[in-house]
Design a protein around this motif. Structure first.
Motif, PDB file in Angstrom:
ATOM      1  N   PRO A 291      -8.230  14.746  26.442  1.00 21.75           N
ATOM      2  CA  PRO A 291      -7.438  15.026  25.418  1.00 21.75           C
ATOM      3  C   PRO A 291      -7.342  16.152  24.407  1.00 21.75           C
ATOM      4  N   SER A 292      -8.354  17.140  24.869  1.00 24.50           N
ATOM      5  CA  SER A 292      -8.059  18.364  24.147  1.00 24.50           C
ATOM      6  C   SER A 292      -6.930  19.171  24.914  1.00 24.50           C
ATOM      7  N   SER A 293      -6.355  19.916  24.073  1.00 25.11           N
ATOM      8  CA  SER A 293      -5.335  20.648  24.870  1.00 25.11           C
ATOM      9  C   SER A 293      -5.799  22.118  24.912  1.00 25.11           C
ATOM     10  N   GLY A 294      -6.886  22.495  24.449  1.00 26.96           N
ATOM     11  CA  GLY A 294      -7.406  23.792  24.455  1.00 26.96           C
ATOM     12  C   GLY A 294      -7.440  24.418  25.877  1.00 26.96           C
ATOM     13  N   GLY A 295      -8.313  23.641  26.738  1.00 29.79           N
ATOM     14  CA  GLY A 295      -8.532  24.198  27.925  1.00 29.79           C
ATOM     15  C   GLY A 295      -7.299  24.634  28.882  1.00 29.79           C
ATOM     16  N   VAL A 296      -6.353  23.598  28.646  1.00 29.94           N
ATOM     17  CA  VAL A 296      -4.985  23.836  29.580  1.00 29.94           C
ATOM     18  C   VAL A 296      -4.392  24.768  28.743  1.00 29.94           C
ATOM     19  N   ALA A 297      -4.186  25.122  27.483  1.00 28.92           N
ATOM     20  CA  ALA A 297      -3.520  26.224  27.012  1.00 28.92           C
ATOM     21  C   ALA A 297      -4.307  27.485  27.198  1.00 28.92           C
ATOM     22  N   MET A 298      -5.668  27.622  26.989  1.00 32.68           N
ATOM     23  CA  MET A 298      -6.305  28.756  27.447  1.00 32.68           C
ATOM     24  C   MET A 298      -6.267  29.018  28.706  1.00 32.68           C
ATOM     25  N   ALA A 299      -6.300  28.129  29.601  1.00 36.10           N
ATOM     26  CA  ALA A 299      -6.097  28.364  31.216  1.00 36.10           C
ATOM     27  C   ALA A 299      -4.554  29.115  31.502  1.00 36.10           C
ATOM     28  N   GLU A 300      -3.661  28.732  30.792  1.00 34.00           N
ATOM     29  CA  GLU A 300      -2.312  29.334  30.996  1.00 34.00           C
ATOM     30  C   GLU A 300      -2.366  30.645  30.494  1.00 34.00           C
ATOM     31  N   ILE A 301      -3.028  30.718  29.203  1.00 32.56           N
ATOM     32  CA  ILE A 301      -3.157  32.157  28.726  1.00 32.56           C
ATOM     33  C   ILE A 301      -3.785  33.108  29.508  1.00 32.56           C
ATOM     34  N   PHE A 302      -4.916  32.691  29.921  1.00 32.71           N
ATOM     35  CA  PHE A 302      -6.015  33.839  30.891  1.00 32.71           C
ATOM     36  C   PHE A 302      -5.108  33.972  32.244  1.00 32.71           C
ATOM     37  N   ASN A 303      -4.472  32.898  32.954  1.00 36.77           N
ATOM     38  CA  ASN A 303      -3.827  33.106  33.972  1.00 36.77           C
ATOM     39  C   ASN A 303      -2.739  34.088  33.781  1.00 36.77           C
ATOM     40  N   ILE A 304      -1.716  34.155  32.604  1.00 35.12           N
ATOM     41  CA  ILE A 304      -0.683  34.961  32.385  1.00 35.12           C
ATOM     42  C   ILE A 304      -1.479  36.467  32.261  1.00 35.12           C
ATOM     43  N   LEU A 305      -2.308  36.584  31.557  1.00 28.67           N
ATOM     44  CA  LEU A 305      -3.237  37.796  31.123  1.00 28.67           C
ATOM     45  C   LEU A 305      -3.786  38.530  32.263  1.00 28.67           C
ATOM     46  N   LEU A 347      -1.000  18.606  35.225  1.00 23.07           N
ATOM     47  CA  LEU A 347      -1.776  19.644  35.177  1.00 23.07           C
ATOM     48  C   LEU A 347      -1.802  20.471  36.251  1.00 23.07           C
ATOM     49  N   ALA A 348      -1.803  19.887  37.772  1.00 22.80           N
ATOM     50  CA  ALA A 348      -1.646  20.908  38.617  1.00 22.80           C
ATOM     51  C   ALA A 348      -0.530  22.358  38.659  1.00 22.80           C
ATOM     52  N   MET A 349       0.421  21.913  37.831  1.00 28.83           N
ATOM     53  CA  MET A 349       1.365  22.877  37.605  1.00 28.83           C
ATOM     54  C   MET A 349       1.106  23.783  36.385  1.00 28.83           C
ATOM     55  N   LEU A 350       0.554  23.236  35.381  1.00 30.61           N
ATOM     56  CA  LEU A 350       0.254  23.924  34.186  1.00 30.61           C
ATOM     57  C   LEU A 350      -1.040  24.939  34.612  1.00 30.61           C
ATOM     58  N   LEU A 351      -1.983  24.576  35.520  1.00 30.29           N
ATOM     59  CA  LEU A 351      -2.958  25.496  35.642  1.00 30.29           C
ATOM     60  C   LEU A 351      -2.852  26.208  36.881  1.00 30.29           C
ATOM     61  N   SER A 352      -1.530  26.107  37.673  1.00 30.49           N
ATOM     62  CA  SER A 352      -1.583  27.091  38.693  1.00 30.49           C
ATOM     63  C   SER A 352      -1.229  28.237  38.442  1.00 30.49           C
ATOM     64  N   PRO A 353      -1.965  29.539  39.125  1.00 33.07           N
ATOM     65  CA  PRO A 353      -1.456  30.639  39.003  1.00 33.07           C
ATOM     66  C   PRO A 353      -0.120  31.156  39.246  1.00 33.07           C
ATOM     67  N   TYR A 354       0.404  30.381  40.163  1.00 30.45           N
ATOM     68  CA  TYR A 354       1.928  30.664  40.535  1.00 30.45           C
ATOM     69  C   TYR A 354       2.901  30.158  39.395  1.00 30.45           C
ATOM     70  N   TYR A 355       2.439  29.213  38.448  1.00 29.67           N
ATOM     71  CA  TYR A 355       3.020  28.918  37.266  1.00 29.67           C
ATOM     72  C   TYR A 355       2.981  30.067  36.300  1.00 29.67           C
ATOM     73  N   ALA A 356       1.850  30.646  36.283  1.00 34.48           N
ATOM     74  CA  ALA A 356       1.530  31.701  35.287  1.00 34.48           C
ATOM     75  C   ALA A 356       2.316  32.959  35.781  1.00 34.48           C
ATOM     76  N   ASP A 357       2.650  33.182  37.121  1.00 32.86           N
ATOM     77  CA  ASP A 357       3.268  34.215  37.570  1.00 32.86           C
ATOM     78  C   ASP A 357       4.602  34.114  36.981  1.00 32.86           C
ATOM     79  N   GLY A 358       5.394  32.960  37.122  1.00 35.53           N
ATOM     80  CA  GLY A 358       6.542  32.633  36.666  1.00 35.53           C
ATOM     81  C   GLY A 358       6.822  33.202  34.856  1.00 35.53           C
ATOM     82  N   LEU A 359       5.917  32.390  34.348  1.00 33.17           N
ATOM     83  CA  LEU A 359       5.704  32.797  32.877  1.00 33.17           C
ATOM     84  C   LEU A 359       5.461  34.248  32.544  1.00 33.17           C
ATOM     85  N   ARG A 360       4.525  34.980  33.354  1.00 32.74           N
ATOM     86  CA  ARG A 360       4.601  36.352  33.134  1.00 32.74           C
ATOM     87  C   ARG A 360       5.627  37.053  33.427  1.00 32.74           C
ATOM     88  N   GLN A 361       6.710  36.641  34.297  1.00 31.73           N
ATOM     89  CA  GLN A 361       7.794  37.543  34.574  1.00 31.73           C
ATOM     90  C   GLN A 361       8.815  37.414  33.378  1.00 31.73           C
TER      91      GLN A 361
END
Length: 575
Positions: A291-305, A347-361
């Protein structure tokens, strides 16, 4: 082409981009690294602790000197902080911990987050006109979840420590019984919350001896909390969640209008969960799952970066890229995350590098993205009303613990003569969907209150293992915890020392409100001007966060510990 039209085209394209399902923790592949020039140390041979109070840091070393390990020291540090830093954490609150067990090379996440009582009723947190009742959510017994800290510390000692629990709790019991001199921040917190403390007789008796806050330099004692910790030391979980303490807690809560039961306390359990693991440029980041949102949020941020080379950007474009990654991660934070025992999350979507690819674009190279244009109230001070400490022992065991009672002095409600100051974590639920909590964060049904459910948290205790260096890191700061820890990890990856990391100026964006919070001096004038030209609103804030970091350079086998200079009473110590 105007900005709105450009965004419609980008979002239309993203709508047709499918993201394959990945297991939780999946991230972009790390960059290759050169092998170390010399063999790396396998164990430090000495220890380091960084916490927000020198008494707590010294308590940890006292327990290490008795033959304890990092996990015993963590019990000592956390329980001592309960006594000397009650404005931020304590026996009536909860914590989240990321652990590394050196002997088995195992990473563990321990969830000692508070839970809602079975009789929770969202209507209790509404005014007659349907607006949120901030007093009910933040003050008094209705604002308090069932505490998790005692169960979590007992679990830590039982499963990972070397010493009897009574040895690890001894420093806290002694300091509470014999007294200590409160630091200026605790004195200021008591003074600031005096009117609310006066509402509850036991709170006034504890925090306002003689009807006023303790005097600077005077010794302050907390014998009631000492006796409660003694019962935990003697009986473990049962010393708090059953028997005398439990009866006193429930009687005090119900007499003041709360709804706890003995069954709520007896049913509480700390839980081990699988941590989220992020790979970022050859660094392995072990951090907090829901129930922390921190890890998921950081994973998204680092995957985008991971798709950008930040080192080749000027400061304005570097900040622009990081802020846009923050914006998208917090949008998903608000929409999807909650207690995994109650809510199905993608979580599979939120942590996926492919999801981050879309956000990055969707990030424009030279313009801010208005949050209103991403699919999908004014913020309060980001706060520092939580605490964090970091430990590495001589064998290489590591502990990152973020502990809290939520807002300043929690609920301000002390439960009778137990000495237990209760948290006000019920405000971390989405008590009224899509209405901001005290930190300005929005929530959805995923974080709605239910009996036994854990409220969503931003706590992000993390361990970072690089090719040659390791860090244990975390911070308080409400919704800013996630961005503070993320920025600290970026600085560690860039080679900064522990002291540099805790001292760095900070910036923060959390989707809504659509502003960038900035600490004084974080940007030079040219960078600020360029960010404003890109469309950002920069909002100055008082300094936030009290980060505590321990690092281990495995090339030279040296430890370093640093406590945030924003709080002079903190202490990072190597011994």
């Amino acid at each position: 082409m105007n900005l709105a039209l450009r965004w419609r085209i980008v979002l239309l394209g993203l709508a047709f981009t499918a993201a394959p399902a990945f297991a939780a923790g999946a991230t972009a592949a790390p960059a290759t690294t050169q092998p170390a020039a010399a063999p790396l140390a396998q164990r430090p041979g000495h220890a380091a602790i960084a916490s927000a109070n020198f008494l707590a840091t010294n308590a940890g070393f006292e327990v290490l000197a008795k033959g304890g390990n990092a996990f015993d020291a963590a019990v000592a540090v956390a329980s001592t902080l309960s006594v000397v830093e009650p404005e931020s954490s304590g026996i009536g609150g909860g914590f989240m911990a990321t652990l590394h067990v050196a002997k088995t090379n195992r990473d563990v996440f321990l969830d000692a987050r508070e839970t809602a009582p079975a009789a929770v009723n969202p209507k209790d947190y509404l005014n007659p006109d349907g607006t949120p009742n901030r007093d009910a959510a933040l003050k008094g017994p209705l604002s308090a979840g069932i505490p998790g800290e005692p169960a979590g510390l007992v679990w830590l000692a039982k499963h990972y420590g070397r010493l009897p629990l009574k040895d690890s709790l001894a420093p806290a019991i002694r300091i509470a019984r014999d007294g200590f001199k409160p630091d200026p921040r605790l004195l200021a917190s008591i003074k600031g919350e005096q009117k609310d403390l006066e509402r509850w007789p036991a709170s006034a008796a504890k925090f306002l001896p003689g009807g006023k806050p303790p005097a600077a330099g005077a010794v302050w004692r907390d014998p009631n909390q000492a006796r409660t910790w003694e019962r935990v030391a003697e009986k473990g979980d049962a010393g708090f969640y059953q028997g005398e303490t439990a009866r006193k807690l429930v009687a005090a809560v119900r007499a003041a209008g709360g709804n706890w039961t003995l069954a709520d306390l007896a049913g509480y359990r700390a839980k081990e969960r699988q941590p989220i693991v992020i790979d970022y440029r050859g660094y392995r980041i072990v951090t907090a799952p829901p129930p922390s949102s921190g890890g998921v949020a950081m994973a998204e941020i680092f995957n985008i970066l991971s798709g950008f080379d930040l080192s080749k950007m000027d400061q304005a474009h570097r900040v622009h890229t990081i802020v846009e990654a923050m914006r998208r991660a917090f949008r998903d934070h608000n929409d999807y995350l909650g207690d995994p025992d109650f809510v199905k999350m993608p979580l599979a979507m939120l942590l996926s590098p492919y999801y981050a690819d879309g956000l990055r674009q969707s990030i424009l190279p030279d313009r801010a993205t208005p949050s209103s244009m991403l699919p999908h109230g004014p913020a309060h001070d980001p706060g520092m009303h939580t605490t964090h400490f970091s430990i590495i022992d001589k064998d290489g065991n590591m502990v990152a613990i973020t502990s809290t009672v939520n807002y300043i002095l929690g609920s301000t409600f002390v439960a009778g003569d137990t000495g237990v100051l209760l948290n006000d974590e019920m405000d971390d639920f989405a008590l009224v969907p899509n209405k901001p909590n005290v930190y300005g964060l929005l929530g959805s049904k995923a974080n709605a209150p239910e009996g036994g459910k854990r409220m969503l948290s931003s706590m992000s205790p993390s361990i970072v293992i690089g090719p040659e260096r390791t860090a244990v890191i975390g911070s308080p700061g409400g919704s800013t915890i996630i961005t503070q820890v993320m920025e600290g990890i970026l600085h560690f990856v860039e080679g900064q020392s522990a002291q540099q990391i805790v001292s760095d100026k900070r910036f923060h964006h959390q989707f809504l409100p659509d502003v960038v919070d900035v600490e004084d001096g974080v940007f030079d004038a040219a960078t600020s001007a360029e960010l404003k030209r890109m469309g950002y609103t920069l909002k100055p804030r008082e300094p936030w966060g009290f980060m505590n970091v321990v690092t281990w350079d495995r090339r030279t086998n040296t430890l370093d510990a640093a406590s945030d200079p924003r709080r002079p009473s903190g202490l990072g110590k190597v011994q």
